[in-house]
Write a protein that holds these residues in place. Sequence first.
Motif, PDB file in Angstrom:
ATOM      1  N   GLY A 106      28.923  46.871  42.206  1.00 10.35           N
ATOM      2  CA  GLY A 106      30.528  46.820  42.764  1.00 10.35           C
ATOM      3  C   GLY A 106      30.747  45.316  42.476  1.00 10.35           C
ATOM      4  N   GLY A 107      31.961  44.980  43.071  1.00  8.19           N
ATOM      5  CA  GLY A 107      32.537  43.765  42.980  1.00  8.19           C
ATOM      6  C   GLY A 107      31.407  42.747  43.484  1.00  8.19           C
ATOM      7  N   HIS A 108      30.894  42.781  44.711  1.00 12.78           N
ATOM      8  CA  HIS A 108      30.065  42.002  45.227  1.00 12.78           C
ATOM      9  C   HIS A 108      28.719  41.562  44.398  1.00 12.78           C
ATOM     10  CE1 HIS A 108      32.364  41.706  49.284  1.00 12.78           C
ATOM     11  NE2 HIS A 108      33.030  42.294  48.489  1.00 12.78           N
ATOM     12  N   GLY A 109      28.063  42.816  44.013  1.00 20.37           N
ATOM     13  CA  GLY A 109      26.908  42.882  43.091  1.00 20.37           C
ATOM     14  C   GLY A 109      26.941  41.947  41.969  1.00 20.37           C
ATOM     15  N   LEU A 121      21.397  46.900  39.576  1.00 20.60           N
ATOM     16  CA  LEU A 121      21.310  48.441  39.296  1.00 20.60           C
ATOM     17  C   LEU A 121      22.468  49.279  39.929  1.00 20.60           C
ATOM     18  CD1 LEU A 121      17.505  48.358  40.483  1.00 20.60           C
ATOM     19  CD2 LEU A 121      18.677  47.934  38.105  1.00 20.60           C
ATOM     20  N   GLU A 122      23.083  50.111  39.179  1.00 19.82           N
ATOM     21  CA  GLU A 122      24.162  50.612  39.554  1.00 19.82           C
ATOM     22  C   GLU A 122      23.894  52.172  39.578  1.00 19.82           C
ATOM     23  OE1 GLU A 122      27.202  50.442  41.185  1.00 19.82           O
ATOM     24  OE2 GLU A 122      27.234  52.769  40.915  1.00 19.82           O
ATOM     25  N   LYS A 123      24.129  53.005  40.677  1.00 16.64           N
ATOM     26  CA  LYS A 123      23.591  54.481  40.501  1.00 16.64           C
ATOM     27  C   LYS A 123      24.653  55.321  39.727  1.00 16.64           C
ATOM     28  CE  LYS A 123      25.982  56.272  44.713  1.00 16.64           C
ATOM     29  NZ  LYS A 123      25.926  56.675  45.954  1.00 16.64           N
ATOM     30  N   GLY A 141      32.730  52.537  42.531  1.00 18.38           N
ATOM     31  CA  GLY A 141      32.889  52.307  43.896  1.00 18.38           C
ATOM     32  C   GLY A 141      34.089  51.427  44.575  1.00 18.38           C
ATOM     33  N   ASN A 142      33.915  50.820  45.527  1.00 16.17           N
ATOM     34  CA  ASN A 142      35.182  50.626  46.193  1.00 16.17           C
ATOM     35  C   ASN A 142      36.026  49.473  45.297  1.00 16.17           C
ATOM     36  OD1 ASN A 142      34.888  52.190  48.382  1.00 16.17           O
ATOM     37  ND2 ASN A 142      34.041  50.569  49.840  1.00 16.17           N
ATOM     38  N   ILE A 143      35.453  48.799  44.408  1.00 16.97           N
ATOM     39  CA  ILE A 143      36.108  47.607  43.709  1.00 16.97           C
ATOM     40  C   ILE A 143      37.069  48.265  42.771  1.00 16.97           C
ATOM     41  CG2 ILE A 143      34.357  47.803  41.854  1.00 16.97           C
ATOM     42  CD1 ILE A 143      35.923  44.603  43.010  1.00 16.97           C
ATOM     43  N   GLY A 144      36.846  49.661  42.594  1.00 14.94           N
ATOM     44  CA  GLY A 144      37.856  50.444  41.640  1.00 14.94           C
ATOM     45  C   GLY A 144      38.696  51.496  42.619  1.00 14.94           C
ATOM     46  N   ASN A 193      40.210  50.105  45.718  1.00 13.68           N
ATOM     47  CA  ASN A 193      41.302  49.371  46.777  1.00 13.68           C
ATOM     48  C   ASN A 193      42.532  49.092  46.360  1.00 13.68           C
ATOM     49  OD1 ASN A 193      41.361  46.471  45.839  1.00 13.68           O
ATOM     50  ND2 ASN A 193      39.045  46.885  45.300  1.00 13.68           N
ATOM     51  N   THR A 194      43.198  48.765  47.475  1.00 16.98           N
ATOM     52  CA  THR A 194      44.745  48.358  47.100  1.00 16.98           C
ATOM     53  C   THR A 194      45.030  47.084  46.706  1.00 16.98           C
ATOM     54  OG1 THR A 194      44.792  48.265  49.622  1.00 16.98           O
ATOM     55  CG2 THR A 194      45.577  50.217  48.683  1.00 16.98           C
ATOM     56  N   THR A 195      43.687  46.280  46.455  1.00 19.25           N
ATOM     57  CA  THR A 195      44.018  45.017  45.433  1.00 19.25           C
ATOM     58  C   THR A 195      44.455  43.809  46.250  1.00 19.25           C
ATOM     59  OG1 THR A 195      46.221  45.212  44.455  1.00 19.25           O
ATOM     60  CG2 THR A 195      44.465  46.374  43.390  1.00 19.25           C
ATOM     61  N   ILE A 196      44.543  43.802  47.723  1.00 17.14           N
ATOM     62  CA  ILE A 196      45.426  42.714  48.294  1.00 17.14           C
ATOM     63  C   ILE A 196      44.172  41.431  48.494  1.00 17.14           C
ATOM     64  CG2 ILE A 196      46.499  42.088  50.373  1.00 17.14           C
ATOM     65  CD1 ILE A 196      47.374  45.055  50.753  1.00 17.14           C
ATOM     66  N   ILE A 197      44.960  40.500  48.151  1.00 18.53           N
ATOM     67  CA  ILE A 197      43.839  39.216  48.740  1.00 18.53           C
ATOM     68  C   ILE A 197      44.826  38.292  49.577  1.00 18.53           C
ATOM     69  CG2 ILE A 197      42.490  39.302  46.470  1.00 18.53           C
ATOM     70  CD1 ILE A 197      44.554  36.877  45.653  1.00 18.53           C
ATOM     71  N   GLU A 230      19.906  54.802  40.159  1.00 18.53           N
ATOM     72  CA  GLU A 230      19.741  55.029  41.626  1.00 18.53           C
ATOM     73  C   GLU A 230      18.718  54.351  42.126  1.00 18.53           C
ATOM     74  OE1 GLU A 230      21.134  58.706  43.090  1.00 18.53           O
ATOM     75  OE2 GLU A 230      20.958  57.806  45.188  1.00 18.53           O
ATOM     76  N   VAL A 231      18.908  53.502  43.158  1.00 19.05           N
ATOM     77  CA  VAL A 231      17.687  53.011  43.879  1.00 19.05           C
ATOM     78  C   VAL A 231      17.297  54.206  44.859  1.00 19.05           C
ATOM     79  CG1 VAL A 231      16.711  51.360  45.514  1.00 19.05           C
ATOM     80  CG2 VAL A 231      17.940  50.562  43.485  1.00 19.05           C
ATOM     81  N   THR A 232      15.960  54.649  44.894  1.00 19.04           N
ATOM     82  CA  THR A 232      15.580  55.823  45.647  1.00 19.04           C
ATOM     83  C   THR A 232      14.677  55.327  46.838  1.00 19.04           C
ATOM     84  OG1 THR A 232      13.988  56.530  44.251  1.00 19.04           O
ATOM     85  CG2 THR A 232      16.085  57.521  44.077  1.00 19.04           C
ATOM     86  N   CYS A 242      34.073  46.078  56.025  1.00 17.92           N
ATOM     87  CA  CYS A 242      34.957  46.911  56.777  1.00 17.92           C
ATOM     88  C   CYS A 242      36.137  47.167  55.741  1.00 17.92           C
ATOM     89  CB  CYS A 242      35.836  46.065  57.677  1.00 17.92           C
ATOM     90  SG  CYS A 242      34.205  45.998  59.002  1.00 17.92           S
ATOM     91  N   TYR A 243      37.551  47.120  55.848  1.00 20.46           N
ATOM     92  CA  TYR A 243      38.616  47.205  55.051  1.00 20.46           C
ATOM     93  C   TYR A 243      38.855  46.256  54.004  1.00 20.46           C
ATOM     94  CZ  TYR A 243      40.685  50.144  58.813  1.00 20.46           C
ATOM     95  OH  TYR A 243      40.857  51.113  59.947  1.00 20.46           O
ATOM     96  N   GLY A 244      38.079  45.122  54.176  1.00 17.98           N
ATOM     97  CA  GLY A 244      38.839  43.960  53.527  1.00 17.98           C
ATOM     98  C   GLY A 244      37.851  43.168  52.582  1.00 17.98           C
ATOM     99  N   GLY A 245      36.865  43.860  51.958  1.00 22.43           N
ATOM    100  CA  GLY A 245      35.913  43.152  51.213  1.00 22.43           C
ATOM    101  C   GLY A 245      36.413  42.824  49.777  1.00 22.43           C
ATOM    102  N   PHE A 246      37.668  43.444  49.364  1.00 26.23           N
ATOM    103  CA  PHE A 246      37.760  43.052  48.030  1.00 26.23           C
ATOM    104  C   PHE A 246      38.440  41.544  47.753  1.00 26.23           C
ATOM    105  CE2 PHE A 246      41.344  42.444  44.729  1.00 26.23           C
ATOM    106  CZ  PHE A 246      40.392  42.766  43.707  1.00 26.23           C
ATOM    107  N   LYS A 247      39.063  40.885  48.805  1.00 24.30           N
ATOM    108  CA  LYS A 247      39.344  39.596  48.757  1.00 24.30           C
ATOM    109  C   LYS A 247      38.369  38.612  49.095  1.00 24.30           C
ATOM    110  CE  LYS A 247      41.528  40.420  52.708  1.00 24.30           C
ATOM    111  NZ  LYS A 247      40.849  41.619  53.097  1.00 24.30           N
ATOM    112  N   ALA A 248      37.247  39.143  49.444  1.00 24.35           N
ATOM    113  CA  ALA A 248      36.167  38.363  49.711  1.00 24.35           C
ATOM    114  C   ALA A 248      35.228  38.228  48.674  1.00 24.35           C
ATOM    115  CB  ALA A 248      35.342  39.155  50.710  1.00 24.35           C
TER     116      ALA A 248
END
Length: 403
Positions: free
Chosen positions: A29-32, A51-53, A59-62, A64-68, A194-196, A352-358
């Motif tokens: 995702g964005g953070h990884g 590693l991306e499953k 995931g959420n990076i694609g 979210n509602t894009t707010i920073i 996928e990590v199992t 939570c709701y706010g990881g995109f801006k982070a």
Amino acid sequence: GLTGNKGWKPVWREPDPKPEYDIVIIGGGGHGLATAYYLAREFGMRNIAVLEKGWIGSGNIGRNTTIIRSNYMLPGNEPFYEMSLKLWEGLEQDFNYNAMVSQRSILNLFHSDAQRDAFVRRANAMFLAGADAELATTDQLRAELPFLDYENARFPIKGGLFQRRGGTVRHDAVAWGYARGADARGVDIIQNCEVTGFDIENGKCRGVQTSRGAIRARKVAVCVAGSSGRVMAQAGMRLPIESHVLQAFVTEGLKPVLPGVITFGAGHFYVSQSDKGGLVFGGDIDGYNSYAQRGNLPVVEDVAEGGMAIMPMIGRARLLRSWGGIMDMSMDGSPFIDKTDIDGLYFNGGWCYGGFKATPASGMCYAHLLARDTPHPVATQMRLDRFKRGNLIDEKGQGNQPN
Ligand code: FAD
């Protein structure tokens, strides 16, 4: 288009996993991806796999509602989010990719005297961390945003808190920009992997089991957002996190009407307008725990009510699509970037709701922790044991506020 879409080169390689890496990051995702990028760019580490499953951006990076924004209050959070906003401001130059960073402002409306006092306090905390904040009166708002419902008797608008440097960013371009930048520096981005399970020997994590075989690593960095509970359970850990669905909605394209992001202070509703013209909005999480990436109707109704309460004209717009993502909701609304009790196993989650801006600051701070084994100065409180110690970063009002 002029080339007939022929001869386009992939933006990153599709390597097979190597048997061993210095660092394996779980979750593309964005953070990884940001973590991999900053590990390579800031700390010169290149023997890294992400590693991306599924696929990059699934995931959420694609979703979210894009707010920073960086309009938090507590010392454990505000300097971190302000660093993130500064990184956003230079991001496109930094990774040489158009992510449509648009500082079109964010406005939090307030609807009571007590809420205004709380917002003034938050604005002062923002100034202390070097952020910008601006209080607006109802008259100023009437002039700038005449379409809001100022006559609404139930939740009258008493003013608002602007952060003019807040705004929106094209979310999936952020994933692609970081992926391209990391790949160019030698990071292996491995999709459909996928990590199992974790290989834990004598209290030390020495690698992972995946759908594409075992991979050894000196350090394993988990960064899987809504799947945090499920993935860490494979290492025998139970987290102070619940997973819930957050839905989002977009209307048909309209002429420009919203200058920036607007949030409702008396209910859960926030809205912006995309560059394609769609009104992009959302509200509260679905109330029950779930790992499904689609939500249910009660929240659709609740969000529509919130929109109608401040912006009745939205009732005339036709809804084009809705979707959902899985949120890793921590118990105090704040995230974790920390080592675990298992040597060599690191955890990043609880956004939570706010990881995109982070995303930029999370990547930078996680990279710092992985490279140096000490927390970055702006992320010292984002510890996994803070509930045990009673040192919460209890910012539910902001951390758990949608967007
Ligand atoms: P993800 O993109 O979800 O990355 C995690 C990755 O881990 C996924 O790709 C997943 O496939 C992968 N994964 C999971 N399990 C495994 C496994 N076992 N093996 C390998 N890979 C695995 N934040 C804001 O700041 N502003 C907003 O406006 C905003 N709006 C939002 C609206 C919605 C509808 C949603 C759903 C979220 C919103 N957020 C917003 C929150 C934000 O999107 C997330 O907090 C953030 O994207 C999470 O980090 P990530 O990008 O790394 O997550």
